[in-house]
Motif scaffolding. Sequence first.
Motif, short mmCIF file in Angstrom:
data_model
loop_
_atom_site.label_atom_id
_atom_site.label_comp_id
_atom_site.label_asym_id
_atom_site.label_seq_id
_atom_site.Cartn_x
_atom_site.Cartn_y
_atom_site.Cartn_z
N UNK A 12 -55.98 -71.08 2.74
CA UNK A 12 -55.92 -69.65 2.44
C UNK A 12 -56.92 -68.90 3.32
N UNK A 13 -56.47 -67.76 3.83
CA UNK A 13 -57.29 -66.97 4.73
C UNK A 13 -57.03 -67.28 6.19
N UNK A 14 -56.32 -68.36 6.45
CA UNK A 14 -56.05 -68.76 7.82
C UNK A 14 -54.87 -68.01 8.43
N UNK A 78 -41.52 -63.42 17.44
CA UNK A 78 -42.71 -64.02 16.87
C UNK A 78 -43.02 -63.43 15.50
N UNK A 79 -43.71 -64.20 14.71
CA UNK A 79 -44.27 -63.69 13.46
C UNK A 79 -45.72 -64.17 13.40
N UNK A 80 -46.64 -63.26 13.63
CA UNK A 80 -48.06 -63.56 13.51
C UNK A 80 -48.46 -63.35 12.06
N UNK A 81 -48.97 -64.39 11.45
CA UNK A 81 -49.33 -64.34 10.03
C UNK A 81 -50.83 -64.55 9.89
N UNK A 82 -51.50 -63.61 9.26
CA UNK A 82 -52.94 -63.68 9.07
C UNK A 82 -53.26 -63.51 7.59
N UNK A 83 -54.49 -63.84 7.24
CA UNK A 83 -54.93 -63.73 5.84
C UNK A 83 -53.92 -64.38 4.91
N UNK A 84 -53.51 -65.56 5.26
CA UNK A 84 -52.48 -66.24 4.49
C UNK A 84 -52.95 -66.57 3.08
N UNK A 85 -52.00 -66.51 2.16
CA UNK A 85 -52.26 -66.77 0.75
C UNK A 85 -51.37 -67.93 0.29
N UNK A 86 -51.77 -68.61 -0.77
CA UNK A 86 -50.91 -69.70 -1.28
C UNK A 86 -49.49 -69.23 -1.59
N UNK A 87 -49.35 -67.98 -2.01
CA UNK A 87 -48.01 -67.48 -2.33
C UNK A 87 -47.15 -67.24 -1.09
N UNK A 88 -47.72 -67.40 0.09
CA UNK A 88 -46.93 -67.32 1.32
C UNK A 88 -46.25 -68.66 1.63
N UNK A 89 -46.55 -69.68 0.86
CA UNK A 89 -45.93 -70.99 1.06
C UNK A 89 -44.43 -70.89 0.88
N UNK A 110 -35.19 -73.27 10.06
CA UNK A 110 -36.33 -73.08 9.16
C UNK A 110 -37.53 -73.92 9.56
N UNK A 111 -38.70 -73.40 9.24
CA UNK A 111 -39.95 -74.11 9.46
C UNK A 111 -40.84 -73.93 8.24
N UNK A 112 -41.46 -75.03 7.82
CA UNK A 112 -42.25 -75.00 6.59
C UNK A 112 -43.65 -74.45 6.86
N UNK A 113 -44.07 -73.54 6.01
CA UNK A 113 -45.44 -73.05 6.01
C UNK A 113 -46.04 -73.35 4.65
N UNK A 114 -47.16 -74.05 4.65
CA UNK A 114 -47.83 -74.40 3.41
C UNK A 114 -49.26 -73.89 3.46
N UNK A 115 -49.63 -73.09 2.47
CA UNK A 115 -50.96 -72.51 2.42
C UNK A 115 -51.66 -73.08 1.18
N UNK A 116 -52.75 -73.76 1.40
CA UNK A 116 -53.50 -74.35 0.30
C UNK A 116 -54.65 -73.44 -0.13
N UNK A 117 -55.01 -73.50 -1.41
CA UNK A 117 -56.08 -72.62 -1.92
C UNK A 117 -57.42 -72.87 -1.23
#
Length: 117
Positions: A12-14, A78-89, A110-117
Amino acid sequence: QLVESGGGSVQAGGSLRLSCAASGPTFSSYAMGWFRQASGKERDLIARINWSGGSTYYTDSVKGRFTISRDNADNTVYLQMSSLKPEDTAVYFCAAQLVGQADYAYWGQGTQVTVSP
């Protein structure tokens, strides 16, 4: 054909940057969207960019954190994703919408994105 890349696991935050490479000579004829589908949920549009890159849309939950962009010379969105949250998983998909059409005609795998707390 659309091929996504750039997914992975992050805390998270990455940040992550997703890419979607399109094949074919008419990429600039399509608006491009990024969708995501979390486990057990529907696939939702989260960002969209028009054919020229001059107009963008973001769903409220990603505004200010995600940025969609495109390079028509390189047939890539492109999709630049910042301040990632677990709910973005979710599994993230790119899709192409022919100008003037309502439906997205072409989809990536599709591509998997997993955001851990």
